[in-house]
Design a protein around this motif. Structure first.
Motif, PDB file in Angstrom:
ATOM      1  N   PHE A   1       0.823  -1.145  -0.223  1.00 50.34           N
ATOM      2  CA  PHE A   1       0.040   0.097   0.000  1.00 50.34           C
ATOM      3  C   PHE A   1       0.714   1.198   0.014  1.00 50.34           C
ATOM      4  N   LYS A   2       1.701   1.178   0.850  1.00 48.55           N
ATOM      5  CA  LYS A   2       2.741   2.437   0.838  1.00 48.55           C
ATOM      6  C   LYS A   2       3.543   2.535  -0.486  1.00 48.55           C
ATOM      7  N   ALA A   3       3.857   1.450  -1.163  1.00 46.80           N
ATOM      8  CA  ALA A   3       4.409   1.567  -2.447  1.00 46.80           C
ATOM      9  C   ALA A   3       3.485   2.280  -3.455  1.00 46.80           C
ATOM     10  N   ALA A   4       2.398   1.800  -3.429  1.00 42.04           N
ATOM     11  CA  ALA A   4       1.201   2.314  -4.268  1.00 42.04           C
ATOM     12  C   ALA A   4       0.884   3.782  -4.151  1.00 42.04           C
ATOM     13  N   CYS A   5       0.963   4.335  -2.933  1.00 41.03           N
ATOM     14  CA  CYS A   5       0.837   5.616  -2.437  1.00 41.03           C
ATOM     15  C   CYS A   5       2.250   6.392  -2.825  1.00 41.03           C
ATOM     16  N   ARG A   6       3.269   5.877  -2.920  1.00 38.00           N
ATOM     17  CA  ARG A   6       4.600   6.572  -3.465  1.00 38.00           C
ATOM     18  C   ARG A   6       4.359   6.723  -4.868  1.00 38.00           C
ATOM     19  N   LYS A   7       4.037   5.745  -5.571  1.00 34.79           N
ATOM     20  CA  LYS A   7       3.879   5.777  -7.148  1.00 34.79           C
ATOM     21  C   LYS A   7       2.834   6.812  -7.498  1.00 34.79           C
ATOM     22  N   ALA A   8       1.761   6.877  -6.610  1.00 34.39           N
ATOM     23  CA  ALA A   8       0.787   7.695  -7.037  1.00 34.39           C
ATOM     24  C   ALA A   8       0.650   9.208  -6.614  1.00 34.39           C
ATOM     25  N   ALA A   9       1.886   9.487  -5.899  1.00 37.17           N
ATOM     26  CA  ALA A   9       2.342  10.738  -5.427  1.00 37.17           C
ATOM     27  C   ALA A   9       1.322  11.306  -4.316  1.00 37.17           C
ATOM     28  N   VAL A  10       0.923  10.430  -3.536  1.00 39.11           N
ATOM     29  CA  VAL A  10      -0.129  10.870  -2.506  1.00 39.11           C
ATOM     30  C   VAL A  10       0.395  10.259  -1.143  1.00 39.11           C
ATOM     31  N   PRO A  11       1.598  11.005  -0.735  1.00 41.18           N
ATOM     32  CA  PRO A  11       2.409  10.732   0.509  1.00 41.18           C
ATOM     33  C   PRO A  11       1.587  10.819   1.824  1.00 41.18           C
ATOM     34  N   ASP A  12       2.304  10.099   2.907  1.00 43.30           N
ATOM     35  CA  ASP A  12       1.556  10.185   4.198  1.00 43.30           C
ATOM     36  C   ASP A  12      -0.006   9.955   4.107  1.00 43.30           C
ATOM     37  N   LEU A  13      -0.356   8.845   3.263  1.00 47.88           N
ATOM     38  CA  LEU A  13      -1.688   8.297   3.283  1.00 47.88           C
ATOM     39  C   LEU A  13      -1.729   7.118   3.965  1.00 47.88           C
ATOM     40  N   ARG A  14      -2.655   6.827   4.711  1.00 51.15           N
ATOM     41  CA  ARG A  14      -2.815   5.772   5.628  1.00 51.15           C
ATOM     42  C   ARG A  14      -4.074   5.065   4.957  1.00 51.15           C
ATOM     43  N   PHE A  15      -4.232   3.499   5.035  1.00 49.04           N
ATOM     44  CA  PHE A  15      -5.200   2.738   4.543  1.00 49.04           C
ATOM     45  C   PHE A  15      -6.670   3.466   5.169  1.00 49.04           C
ATOM     46  N   HIS A  16      -6.733   3.824   6.345  1.00 44.70           N
ATOM     47  CA  HIS A  16      -7.753   4.356   7.049  1.00 44.70           C
ATOM     48  C   HIS A  16      -8.302   5.603   6.256  1.00 44.70           C
ATOM     49  N   ASP A  17      -7.558   6.371   5.962  1.00 47.56           N
ATOM     50  CA  ASP A  17      -7.809   7.519   5.075  1.00 47.56           C
ATOM     51  C   ASP A  17      -8.917   7.243   4.005  1.00 47.56           C
ATOM     52  N   LEU A  18      -8.642   6.030   3.309  1.00 47.47           N
ATOM     53  CA  LEU A  18      -9.972   5.823   2.429  1.00 47.47           C
ATOM     54  C   LEU A  18     -11.210   5.785   3.295  1.00 47.47           C
ATOM     55  N   ARG A  19     -11.393   5.236   4.171  1.00 46.39           N
ATOM     56  CA  ARG A  19     -12.776   5.068   5.098  1.00 46.39           C
ATOM     57  C   ARG A  19     -13.051   6.787   5.198  1.00 46.39           C
ATOM     58  N   HIS A  20     -12.102   7.591   5.679  1.00 46.57           N
ATOM     59  CA  HIS A  20     -12.265   8.892   5.912  1.00 46.57           C
ATOM     60  C   HIS A  20     -12.779   9.740   4.399  1.00 46.57           C
ATOM     61  N   THR A  21     -12.311   9.073   3.507  1.00 55.72           N
ATOM     62  CA  THR A  21     -12.543  10.071   2.143  1.00 55.72           C
ATOM     63  C   THR A  21     -13.868   9.488   1.843  1.00 55.72           C
ATOM     64  N   SER A  22     -14.251   8.214   2.047  1.00 58.79           N
ATOM     65  CA  SER A  22     -15.691   7.665   1.503  1.00 58.79           C
ATOM     66  C   SER A  22     -16.614   8.407   2.321  1.00 58.79           C
ATOM     67  N   ALA A  23     -16.309   8.527   3.773  1.00 60.31           N
ATOM     68  CA  ALA A  23     -17.341   9.325   4.576  1.00 60.31           C
ATOM     69  C   ALA A  23     -17.544  10.705   4.325  1.00 60.31           C
ATOM     70  N   THR A  24     -16.476  11.345   3.893  1.00 52.01           N
ATOM     71  CA  THR A  24     -16.360  12.753   3.601  1.00 52.01           C
ATOM     72  C   THR A  24     -17.324  13.056   2.274  1.00 52.01           C
ATOM     73  N   TYR A  25     -17.139  12.114   1.218  1.00 49.26           N
ATOM     74  CA  TYR A  25     -18.054  12.044   0.068  1.00 49.26           C
ATOM     75  C   TYR A  25     -19.149  11.912   0.207  1.00 49.26           C
ATOM     76  N   MET A  26     -19.814  11.045   0.954  1.00 47.81           N
ATOM     77  CA  MET A  26     -20.954  10.903   1.550  1.00 47.81           C
ATOM     78  C   MET A  26     -21.794  11.969   2.071  1.00 47.81           C
TER      79      MET A  26
END
Length: 357
Positions: free
Chosen positions: A260-285
């Motif tokens: 997951f960290k490797a994917a974040c690095r390649k995608a240029a989204v540093p300091d992202l935790r997997f739990h942030d996907l849950r935060h993202t989902s909630a925020t968009y809802m």
């Protein structure tokens, strides 16, 4: 009283003076003979409790892991820590492990293994819990050496919300077996542990629901699947009862930190935790107009106050709010405003956070 086997080792299990004692013995025959001798000593009143101060770290680690499987839902995280702890403390007696030994472990993990302080802290927490359980099971009667060891100070975590472009890049850069998990996480708000524990019989493709049975709150919940989630899950090859599996071992996924960290690095989204996907989902809802009560149920929050942190007031929303009041109390034609009443929330279709485009 009895004899049992854990992996390749036999143990004898008995009670004396109100205390339970378990000892590792060599072969099954040796264990049976040792148990018979103990029984005879107890009957004659000649057995003297010596404690388990002679137990080795690796021997108790096996016993500790069996205890976790029964008593802790997140035991896989402790199992990951044990993989690092066992090689270091391996044949040491529990009674001989001191704070100095633990400080040496910290130094090795930090400077030689190049591990993050947060990961080392999780290992230390596991070690502390291990000694507490050893005392609880009467396998150890000394002080917990971890209590005199300082944990690393961790950087204050700041919640990160992905935008559409960032989420697309993250999915594109993730390994193939990780892509479906990220998509499902973004479109359901499920926790990482809930995804790890998701089984195929928890997914109802006919009614488009996911049943989350092992939850943080202890209460089962069901989450509606949008079309993207359903399609994503249908395209996963079924390796065993679990939905998300390790591509090499075919076992249930237990740790995805490195990929997951490797994917974040390649995608240029540093300091992202997997739990942030849950935060993202909630925020968009929430910003998409879904009421907090519904979002709270989807996320599995025990208290709606936990969901309130996703309701971010914006200047635009504040202006719209007072404009509603102006439409009611201002001069000119009055607009009818619906009165809010307590009622069962109506089902409404929510567009997927991510599309296939």
């Amino acid at each position: 009283m009895g004899v049992y086997k854990v992996k390749d080792k036999y143990y004898i299990d008995f009670y004396t003076d109100g205390r339970r004692i378990r000892k590792p013995v060599g072969s099954k025959r040796d264990a049976e003979n040792a148990l018979a001798a103990v029984k005879a000593d107890i009957l004659r009143g000649e057995y003297r409790f010596k404690g388990r101060v002679r137990i080795r770290f690796d021997d108790f680690a096996e016993e500790y892991l069996e205890y976790l499987k029964v008593n802790k839902k997140s035991w896989h995280r402790n199992k990951a820590s044990l993989k690092s702890l066992i090689p270091h403390f391996k044949e040491m007696l529990l009674s001989k492990i001191t704070p100095a030994h633990i400080e040496e472990y910290k130094r090795k993990r930090l400077y030689e293994d190049k591990v993050q302080p947060s990961t080392i802290n999780r290992d230390l927490a596991c070690l502390r819990h291990m000694f507490n359980i050893a005392k609880k099971l009467k396998d150890y009667d000394g002080e917990n050496p971890v209590k005199d060891v300082d944990f690393f100070q961790e950087r204050q975590y700041v919640m990160k919300i992905l935008d559409k472009e960032e989420s697309d890049r993250l999915i594109n850069e993730a390994k193939d077996y990780l892509k479906p998990m990220i998509i499902v996480a973004l479109n359901t708000g499920m926790r990482r542990g809930e995804l790890f524990n998701l089984r195929w019989n928890d997914v109802d493709f006919a009614e488009h629901y996911i049943f989350v049975k092992k939850t943080k709150s202890g209460f089962m919940r069901k989450i509606p699947m949008n079309d993207l989630v359903a399609e994503t899950l249908k395209n996963i090859k079924r390796e065993n009862e679990f939905v998300f599996c390790n591509p090499k071992t075919k076992d249930r996924l237990a740790c995805i930190q490195r990929p997951f960290k490797a994917a974040c690095r390649k995608a240029a989204v540093p300091d992202l935790r997997f739990h942030d996907l849950r935060h993202t989902s909630a925020t968009y809802m929430v910003t998409g107009g879904v009421d907090l009560a519904t979002v709270s149920q989807i996320l599995g929050h025990s208290d709606i106050k936990m969901t309130m942190k996703y309701a971010h007031p914006t200047p635009e929303n504040k202006r719209n709010a007072v404009n509603v009041l102006a439409s009611v109390f201002g001069p000119g034609e009055k607009k009818e405003v619906a009165t809010i009443r307590s009622q069962e929330p109506k089902k409404k279709e929510v567009s997927p956070l991510l599309s296939n485009n």
